[in-house]
Enzyme design. Structure first.
Site, short mmCIF file in Angstrom:
data_model
loop_
_atom_site.label_atom_id
_atom_site.label_comp_id
_atom_site.label_asym_id
_atom_site.label_seq_id
_atom_site.Cartn_x
_atom_site.Cartn_y
_atom_site.Cartn_z
N GLY A 53 21.37 55.76 42.10
CA GLY A 53 22.20 56.68 41.36
C GLY A 53 23.67 56.55 41.71
O GLY A 53 24.06 55.80 42.62
N LEU A 104 25.92 58.63 43.13
CA LEU A 104 26.40 59.05 44.45
C LEU A 104 25.95 58.08 45.53
O LEU A 104 26.74 57.68 46.39
CB LEU A 104 25.94 60.47 44.78
CG LEU A 104 26.37 60.99 46.15
CD1 LEU A 104 27.88 60.91 46.33
CD2 LEU A 104 25.88 62.42 46.36
N ASP A 156 8.40 57.35 45.75
CA ASP A 156 8.51 58.64 45.10
C ASP A 156 8.69 59.70 46.18
O ASP A 156 7.88 59.79 47.10
CB ASP A 156 7.24 58.89 44.29
CG ASP A 156 7.23 60.20 43.54
OD1 ASP A 156 8.11 61.05 43.79
OD2 ASP A 156 6.34 60.37 42.70
N TYR A 158 16.40 64.98 39.11
CA TYR A 158 16.26 64.92 37.66
C TYR A 158 17.52 65.58 37.11
O TYR A 158 17.71 66.79 37.24
CB TYR A 158 15.02 65.68 37.21
CG TYR A 158 14.70 65.55 35.73
CD1 TYR A 158 13.65 64.77 35.29
CD2 TYR A 158 15.45 66.24 34.77
CE1 TYR A 158 13.34 64.65 33.94
CE2 TYR A 158 15.15 66.12 33.43
CZ TYR A 158 14.10 65.34 33.01
OH TYR A 158 13.81 65.22 31.67
N ASP A 184 26.51 73.24 40.70
CA ASP A 184 27.08 74.49 40.23
C ASP A 184 26.23 75.12 39.12
O ASP A 184 26.36 76.30 38.83
CB ASP A 184 28.50 74.28 39.71
CG ASP A 184 28.57 73.28 38.57
OD1 ASP A 184 27.89 72.25 38.64
OD2 ASP A 184 29.31 73.53 37.60
N TYR A 232 17.23 72.91 34.18
CA TYR A 232 17.82 72.07 35.23
C TYR A 232 18.36 72.94 36.36
O TYR A 232 18.07 72.72 37.55
CB TYR A 232 18.92 71.20 34.64
CG TYR A 232 19.78 70.52 35.69
CD1 TYR A 232 19.27 69.50 36.48
CD2 TYR A 232 21.12 70.91 35.88
CE1 TYR A 232 20.06 68.89 37.45
CE2 TYR A 232 21.91 70.30 36.83
CZ TYR A 232 21.38 69.30 37.62
OH TYR A 232 22.16 68.70 38.57
N LYS A 237 17.01 73.20 40.31
CA LYS A 237 17.89 72.92 41.45
C LYS A 237 18.01 74.13 42.38
O LYS A 237 18.10 73.98 43.60
CB LYS A 237 19.26 72.49 40.96
CG LYS A 237 19.27 71.14 40.25
CD LYS A 237 18.88 69.99 41.16
CE LYS A 237 19.98 69.67 42.16
NZ LYS A 237 19.63 68.47 42.99
#
Length: 291
Positions: free
Chosen positions: A11, A13, A37, A62, A103, A128, A132
């Site tokens: 990804g 980051l 995984d 995700y 955020d 989402y 999170k």
């Protein structure tokens, strides 16, 4: 020397972190979801022990906000259950967990105009954000866990708002971007440096719990897009529009600016303005184009 595993290793980051580790004191190993995984406890435990890992930076997530609305199980599996697996393993093997959040755990306070602190109770308005928020709770079960709550992340790599606007600006004469959603862009370059500093310098020994992090200032997506286009030298015109003019399946926070007082106190310095960090990122993007 710390031995660090970075999940979500392909990804934006993780890629940014790996681009900066050549002169660090620690050894970083990226782990893509193709290799393991994070929900597979046995596979993850085998990797942790094989590499002698003492720190996990969990970048696996995700992040497809729109798709999460119809793929609730997948979003929860990665953003909540996968984090629970990592927290259990960190507890079992005394490993430090640094988990990345968002955020978007906020948004229900539609009239909000003051930055969110770490003490504010998450009130997400989409799947989402809910996944999170639940992932944060799982991460904090691990001893000495650090949760970095980040907003509007972008980088020179992968798929993100900065690269998308730059690409569209090169092919269109006009773009419409929402001008009534407020937040703060966060360059993955600055975030990656912070994560490396937390691990390398011992800064992390003074940290535990949730820390809000972003670059300095606040803006709308329209403001962000205008600055991207300006720095890129594009002739594309950016037109501001309302959220109602640009409907999405997933509701978006109208205001999700983060208060960074806690991380500022630990770091001993103020965050750099988002415009400055965007300029640095755009320079790297330009160099990547020339390579």
């Amino acid at each position: 020397m710390h031995r660090v595993l970075i999940t979500g290793g392909d990804g934006q980051l993780a890629t940014t972190i790996m681009s900066l580790v050549s002169n660090t004191k620690s050894h970083f190993t990226p782990l893509s979801h193709q290799k393991a995984d994070i929900c597979d406890s046995e596979a993850m435990e085998r990797i942790l022990l094989e590499h002698g890992i003492d720190t996990i930076v969990n970048c696996a997530a995700y992040t497809r906000v729109e798709d999460a609305e119809s793929n609730v199980e997948d979003a929860m599996r990665i953003n909540r259950d996968g984090v629970a697996t990592l927290a259990d393993l960190c507890t079992k093997h005394n490993i430090r967990l640094i988990h990345l959040s968002t955020d978007y755990v906020f948004g229900a306070e539609m009239e909000r105009t003051s930055p969110y602190t770490e003490e504010d109770v998450p009130q997400p308005i989409n799947i989402y954000g809910r996944s999170k928020a639940e992932g944060e709770r799982e991460a904090l079960r691990a001893p000495r866990a650090i949760v970095l709550r980040v907003s509007w992340l972008y980088s020179p790599y992968g798929n993100n708002f900065c690269l998308k606007i730059r690409q569209l600006g090169a092919t269109r004469n006009e773009l419409s971007v929402v001008n009534d959603q407020w937040g703060t862009p966060t360059s993955a370059l600055g975030l990656a440096r912070l994560i490396i500093e937390i691990i390398d310098s011992g800064l992390g020994e003074r940290m535990e719990g949730i820390y809000n992090y972003s670059d300095g200032g606040a803006c709308t997506w329209y403001d962000f897009a205008c600055e991207i286009i300006r720095l890129d030298g594009s002739q594309c015109t950016i037109r501001g529009c309302t959220s109602q003019e640009y409907p999405t399946r997933a509701a978006r926070p109208r205001y999700s600016v983060l208060d960074k007082g806690r991380i500022t106190e630990v770091m001993g310095r103020e965050p750099i303005a988002w415009q400055t960090m965007l300029g640095e990122c755009m320079e790297i993007i330009g160099k990547n184009d020339e390579a």
